[in-house]
Motif scaffolding. Structure first.
Motif, mmCIF file in Angstrom:
data_model
loop_
_atom_site.group_PDB
_atom_site.id
_atom_site.type_symbol
_atom_site.label_atom_id
_atom_site.label_comp_id
_atom_site.label_asym_id
_atom_site.label_seq_id
_atom_site.Cartn_x
_atom_site.Cartn_y
_atom_site.Cartn_z
ATOM 1 N N GLN A 118 42.606 41.992 41.351
ATOM 2 C CA GLN A 118 43.980 42.011 40.863
ATOM 3 C C GLN A 118 44.134 42.593 39.460
ATOM 4 N N GLY A 119 43.006 42.836 38.786
ATOM 5 C CA GLY A 119 43.048 43.200 37.365
ATOM 6 C C GLY A 119 43.924 44.394 37.048
ATOM 7 N N TYR A 120 43.807 45.455 37.824
ATOM 8 C CA TYR A 120 44.585 46.670 37.532
ATOM 9 C C TYR A 120 46.080 46.380 37.598
ATOM 10 N N LEU A 121 46.510 45.735 38.673
ATOM 11 C CA LEU A 121 47.941 45.431 38.835
ATOM 12 C C LEU A 121 48.413 44.431 37.778
ATOM 13 N N LEU A 122 47.601 43.420 37.487
ATOM 14 C CA LEU A 122 47.989 42.430 36.486
ATOM 15 C C LEU A 122 48.127 43.063 35.101
ATOM 16 N N PHE A 123 47.183 43.915 34.750
ATOM 17 C CA PHE A 123 47.190 44.526 33.418
ATOM 18 C C PHE A 123 48.365 45.493 33.247
ATOM 19 N N HIS A 124 48.574 46.345 34.223
ATOM 20 C CA HIS A 124 49.588 47.388 34.085
ATOM 21 C C HIS A 124 51.000 46.933 34.486
ATOM 22 N N TYR A 125 51.090 46.038 35.459
ATOM 23 C CA TYR A 125 52.404 45.716 36.015
ATOM 24 C C TYR A 125 52.753 44.223 36.032
ATOM 25 N N GLY A 126 51.812 43.365 35.654
ATOM 26 C CA GLY A 126 52.083 41.934 35.728
ATOM 27 C C GLY A 126 52.214 41.453 37.157
ATOM 28 N N GLN A 127 51.506 42.122 38.082
ATOM 29 C CA GLN A 127 51.623 41.807 39.505
ATOM 30 C C GLN A 127 50.265 41.491 40.122
ATOM 31 N N THR A 128 50.286 40.643 41.133
ATOM 32 C CA THR A 128 49.145 40.485 42.017
ATOM 33 C C THR A 128 49.383 41.399 43.215
ATOM 34 N N ILE A 129 48.440 41.446 44.133
ATOM 35 C CA ILE A 129 48.623 42.267 45.337
ATOM 36 C C ILE A 129 49.851 41.795 46.107
ATOM 37 N N GLY A 130 49.967 40.473 46.268
ATOM 38 C CA GLY A 130 51.113 39.933 46.989
ATOM 39 C C GLY A 130 52.436 40.246 46.310
ATOM 40 N N LYS A 131 52.476 40.067 45.001
ATOM 41 C CA LYS A 131 53.715 40.340 44.265
ATOM 42 C C LYS A 131 54.055 41.830 44.298
ATOM 43 N N HIS A 132 53.044 42.684 44.285
ATOM 44 C CA HIS A 132 53.285 44.126 44.355
ATOM 45 C C HIS A 132 53.923 44.491 45.702
ATOM 46 N N ILE A 133 53.430 43.894 46.772
ATOM 47 C CA ILE A 133 53.975 44.166 48.101
ATOM 48 C C ILE A 133 55.411 43.666 48.222
ATOM 49 N N ILE A 134 55.678 42.483 47.682
ATOM 50 C CA ILE A 134 57.013 41.889 47.785
ATOM 51 C C ILE A 134 57.991 42.522 46.798
ATOM 52 N N GLY A 135 57.481 43.037 45.672
ATOM 53 C CA GLY A 135 58.353 43.659 44.677
ATOM 54 C C GLY A 135 58.755 42.733 43.546
ATOM 55 N N THR A 136 57.819 41.864 43.132
ATOM 56 C CA THR A 136 58.082 40.958 42.017
ATOM 57 C C THR A 136 56.984 41.117 40.973
ATOM 58 N N ARG A 137 57.207 40.522 39.805
ATOM 59 C CA ARG A 137 56.172 40.542 38.771
ATOM 60 C C ARG A 137 56.278 39.275 37.935
ATOM 61 N N ILE A 138 55.214 38.983 37.181
ATOM 62 C CA ILE A 138 55.188 37.832 36.286
ATOM 63 C C ILE A 138 55.757 38.267 34.942
ATOM 64 N N GLU A 139 56.747 37.513 34.451
ATOM 65 C CA GLU A 139 57.413 37.870 33.206
ATOM 66 C C GLU A 139 57.400 36.706 32.231
ATOM 67 N N ASN A 140 57.512 37.048 30.945
ATOM 68 C CA ASN A 140 57.797 36.035 29.933
ATOM 69 C C ASN A 140 59.245 35.608 30.117
ATOM 70 N N LEU A 141 59.644 34.532 29.471
ATOM 71 C CA LEU A 141 61.000 34.022 29.651
ATOM 72 C C LEU A 141 62.063 34.963 29.100
ATOM 73 N N ASP A 142 61.663 35.899 28.237
ATOM 74 C CA ASP A 142 62.629 36.864 27.710
ATOM 75 C C ASP A 142 62.763 38.108 28.594
ATOM 76 N N GLY A 143 62.062 38.109 29.742
ATOM 77 C CA GLY A 143 62.179 39.220 30.678
ATOM 78 C C GLY A 143 61.155 40.318 30.498
ATOM 79 N N THR A 144 60.283 40.208 29.496
ATOM 80 C CA THR A 144 59.236 41.212 29.309
ATOM 81 C C THR A 144 58.038 40.881 30.200
ATOM 82 N N LYS A 145 57.232 41.885 30.500
ATOM 83 C CA LYS A 145 56.067 41.697 31.352
ATOM 84 C C LYS A 145 55.049 40.786 30.656
ATOM 85 N N ALA A 146 54.567 39.802 31.380
ATOM 86 C CA ALA A 146 53.524 38.925 30.835
ATOM 87 C C ALA A 146 52.207 39.684 30.781
#
Length: 203
Positions: A118-146
């Protein structure tokens, strides 16, 4: 000079259409206003109606419980396959009453495989494989990528360590953690630890 558009008079369906069609680079303030109105309207709706609107994935809007579940199931399958070598080497019996050494090895192995898979997706997009497929990402509470450090150390590591607590660890990480998603904020327990949320990304 642009005339002010009163988006308050728009229906939720019209707001969805506007959010998808607006030029966000040219009209960032309008786009933000539309997104905020969508979130406000959805919070005023019964939850069943909110989930029915999950096909409208507006960037920055919190992911629905169903989409978080789907992404989680995909990631669970990926990591179940990844842990086969660990269980094959140590044997299932070693994890019924794990020693301190086994716990350390399991945690290190888990973080290592997460980085590999998951490292590449997490580092560049804040996503896991599952989140990338679904179209979501992990964000800070201010809306920026974690960033990946926060994701690994504050979201993943605490629940991984918690799962090894005798008696209650599996209950907390396997039941208490995900059940928090049914709160109004739609955030799991690990989201509260890391001060993160899961939102949709732009299409």
């Amino acid at each position: 000079m642009d005339s002010k558009i009163n988006f308050n008079n728009y229906t939720l369906e019209e707001l969805y259409d506007s959010a998808q069609s607006i030029d966000r680079d040219a009209y960032p303030d309008r786009a933000k206003e539309i997104d905020e109105l969508i979130v406000k309207r959805q919070n005023e709706q019964p939850q069943s109606e909110v989930e029915d609107n999950s096909k409208h994935k507006v960037a920055g809007e919190k992911a629905t419980r169903w989409d978080r579940l789907y992404a989680g199931l995909i990631d669970a399958v990926v990591h179940m396959v990844a842990t086969v070598p660990l269980f094959w080497y140590f044997g299932m019996e070693a994890f019924k009453e794990p020693s301190a050494f086994t716990i350390v090895i399991a945690v290190i192995y888990g973080l290592f495989t997460t980085l590999i898979l998951q490292g590449y997706l997490l580092f560049h997009y804040g996503q896991t494989i599952g989140k990338h497929i679904i179209g979501t990402r992990i964000e800070n509470l201010d809306g920026t990528k974690a960033d990946i450090k926060k994701i690994l150390l504050l979201r993943i590591l605490p629940m991984s360590l918690c799962s090894f607590i005798p008696g209650v660890g599996q209950f907390i990480s396997g039941f208490i953690d995900p059940i928090f998603i049914f709160g109004k904020q739609r955030r799991c327990l690990h989201d509260y630890f890391a001060k993160t949320k899961v939102s949709y990304v732009g299409t």
